[in-house]
Scaffold this motif. Structure first.
Motif, PDB file in Angstrom:
ATOM      1  N   VAL A 169      26.713 -37.722  11.923  1.00 28.68           N
ATOM      2  CA  VAL A 169      28.051 -37.151  12.053  1.00 28.68           C
ATOM      3  C   VAL A 169      28.645 -36.800  10.700  1.00 28.68           C
ATOM      4  O   VAL A 169      29.290 -35.755  10.534  1.00 28.68           O
ATOM      5  CB  VAL A 169      28.970 -38.126  12.810  1.00 28.68           C
ATOM      6  CG1 VAL A 169      30.407 -37.627  12.804  1.00 28.68           C
ATOM      7  CG2 VAL A 169      28.491 -38.311  14.240  1.00 28.68           C
ATOM      8  N   ASP A 170      28.445 -37.639   9.710  1.00 28.13           N
ATOM      9  CA  ASP A 170      29.060 -37.410   8.398  1.00 28.13           C
ATOM     10  C   ASP A 170      28.635 -36.075   7.799  1.00 28.13           C
ATOM     11  O   ASP A 170      29.407 -35.438   7.069  1.00 28.13           O
ATOM     12  CB  ASP A 170      28.705 -38.551   7.449  1.00 28.13           C
ATOM     13  CG  ASP A 170      29.394 -39.850   7.843  1.00 28.13           C
ATOM     14  OD1 ASP A 170      30.395 -39.777   8.581  1.00 28.13           O
ATOM     15  OD2 ASP A 170      28.921 -40.930   7.426  1.00 28.13           O
ATOM     16  N   ASP A 192      32.220 -29.302  11.651  1.00 22.40           N
ATOM     17  CA  ASP A 192      31.521 -28.095  12.072  1.00 22.40           C
ATOM     18  C   ASP A 192      30.826 -28.426  13.381  1.00 22.40           C
ATOM     19  O   ASP A 192      29.839 -29.177  13.400  1.00 22.40           O
ATOM     20  CB  ASP A 192      30.505 -27.678  11.004  1.00 22.40           C
ATOM     21  CG  ASP A 192      29.722 -26.426  11.394  1.00 22.40           C
ATOM     22  OD1 ASP A 192      29.846 -25.966  12.551  1.00 22.40           O
ATOM     23  OD2 ASP A 192      28.975 -25.914  10.542  1.00 22.40           O
ATOM     24  N   ARG A 193      31.344 -27.883  14.456  1.00 23.03           N
ATOM     25  CA  ARG A 193      30.825 -28.274  15.771  1.00 23.03           C
ATOM     26  C   ARG A 193      29.333 -27.981  15.904  1.00 23.03           C
ATOM     27  O   ARG A 193      28.600 -28.735  16.549  1.00 23.03           O
ATOM     28  CB  ARG A 193      31.599 -27.550  16.870  1.00 23.03           C
ATOM     29  CG  ARG A 193      31.075 -27.901  18.249  1.00 23.03           C
ATOM     30  CD  ARG A 193      31.974 -27.449  19.345  1.00 23.03           C
ATOM     31  NE  ARG A 193      31.441 -27.843  20.636  1.00 23.03           N
ATOM     32  CZ  ARG A 193      32.074 -27.735  21.778  1.00 23.03           C
ATOM     33  NH1 ARG A 193      33.303 -27.259  21.788  1.00 23.03           N
ATOM     34  NH2 ARG A 193      31.524 -28.109  22.901  1.00 23.03           N
ATOM     35  N   LEU A 198      23.683 -34.314  18.827  1.00 22.15           N
ATOM     36  CA  LEU A 198      23.821 -34.510  20.270  1.00 22.15           C
ATOM     37  C   LEU A 198      24.322 -35.926  20.555  1.00 22.15           C
ATOM     38  O   LEU A 198      23.841 -36.895  19.970  1.00 22.15           O
ATOM     39  CB  LEU A 198      22.468 -34.287  20.958  1.00 22.15           C
ATOM     40  CG  LEU A 198      22.443 -34.356  22.487  1.00 22.15           C
ATOM     41  CD1 LEU A 198      23.279 -33.229  23.092  1.00 22.15           C
ATOM     42  CD2 LEU A 198      21.018 -34.296  22.990  1.00 22.15           C
ATOM     43  N   ASN A 199      25.316 -36.013  21.451  1.00 24.98           N
ATOM     44  CA  ASN A 199      25.908 -37.299  21.853  1.00 24.98           C
ATOM     45  C   ASN A 199      26.610 -38.014  20.699  1.00 24.98           C
ATOM     46  O   ASN A 199      26.791 -39.240  20.722  1.00 24.98           O
ATOM     47  CB  ASN A 199      24.863 -38.236  22.465  1.00 24.98           C
ATOM     48  CG  ASN A 199      24.269 -37.686  23.732  1.00 24.98           C
ATOM     49  OD1 ASN A 199      24.953 -37.065  24.544  1.00 24.98           O
ATOM     50  ND2 ASN A 199      22.958 -37.897  23.935  1.00 24.98           N
ATOM     51  N   ALA A 200      27.018 -37.256  19.683  1.00 23.31           N
ATOM     52  CA  ALA A 200      27.728 -37.861  18.559  1.00 23.31           C
ATOM     53  C   ALA A 200      29.098 -38.359  18.992  1.00 23.31           C
ATOM     54  O   ALA A 200      29.759 -37.746  19.844  1.00 23.31           O
ATOM     55  CB  ALA A 200      27.879 -36.847  17.433  1.00 23.31           C
ATOM     56  N   THR A 201      29.540 -39.448  18.431  1.00 21.05           N
ATOM     57  CA  THR A 201      30.874 -39.976  18.687  1.00 21.05           C
ATOM     58  C   THR A 201      31.557 -40.244  17.346  1.00 21.05           C
ATOM     59  O   THR A 201      30.903 -40.567  16.340  1.00 21.05           O
ATOM     60  CB  THR A 201      30.821 -41.283  19.500  1.00 21.05           C
ATOM     61  OG1 THR A 201      30.083 -42.272  18.759  1.00 21.05           O
ATOM     62  CG2 THR A 201      30.168 -41.053  20.854  1.00 21.05           C
TER      63      THR A 201
END
Length: 206
Positions: A169-170, A192-193, A198-201
């Motif tokens: 994510v970072d 940045d989407r 995938l499945n990041a929180t």
């Protein structure tokens, strides 16, 4: 509504969907990729469809084959004059027992109109009538009132480039900025989407 997922799209929907979801007790919200043009994408990737009808009362009998064939030939000619494209066709007809004033729409098989086609359409009508009203009368003449043709210009499915997510994510963080939320200005992380795994929180606000 608490059991459903709330989808936010358009120019403003994603801005408010989480707050609306919270007010409604919905615990999941979905924002599609490129939400601002979602409807436009649906429009340009949908098949074009043209509907044509002709009112021509006809009893479904063996000697009506030529008349039925001519009706659909005329409808197809109208369709081709409107749409300069490779078309496919779906046919149907509104039917009732002779003397009745309400109709049931029945699909007409593809291919050349023959006696077998007329018999199949009659059989489909009997089955649909029985399914709806729990009886049918196979000895009663069937009358057609409105003949329908749907011409379909099929659009080639677009090639959509898949996202290239980051390893974590970072790596998807691109900035931070002050924005007004929940009655005050707070720092928001900008992601940045296309780079989100995938499945990041992660914790908001963002």
């Amino acid at each position: 509504p608490r059991e459903f997922v709330l989808m936010g799209y358009g120019g403003a929907g994603p801005l408010f969907c989480t707050r609306i979801a919270r007010d409604l007790g919905i615990d999941r919200a979905l924002v599609p990729i490129t939400p601002g043009v979602l409807s436009a994408v649906g429009l340009v990737t949908s098949n074009r469809q043209f509907d044509f009808t002709r009112s021509a009362p006809v009893l479904l009998e063996d000697d009506s084959v030529d008349e039925i064939r001519q009706v659909y030939d005329d409808l197809e000619a109208r369709a081709r004059s409107v749409a300069d494209a490779e078309l496919s066709f779906d046919r149907s007809v509104d039917l009732s027992y002779h003397g009745q004033s309400f109709d049931i729409n029945v699909d007409v098989p593809a291919g050349e109109i023959t006696n077998a086609t007329v018999e199949e359409v009659a059989e489909r009508f009997h089955r649909q009538f029985k399914s709806r009203y729990d009886f049918c009368n196979r000895s009663k003449p069937i009358q057609a009132t409105t003949w329908r043709l749907t011409a379909i210009d099929r659009v080639v499915d677009p090639v959509i480039e898949p996202p290239h997510p980051a390893a974590d994510v970072d790596e998807a963080v691109v900035d931070t900025r002050e924005a007004y939320a929940d009655g005050q200005f707070r720092e928001h992380t900008v992601y940045d989407r296309q780079r989100l795994p995938l499945n990041a929180t992660f914790d908001g606000p963002a």
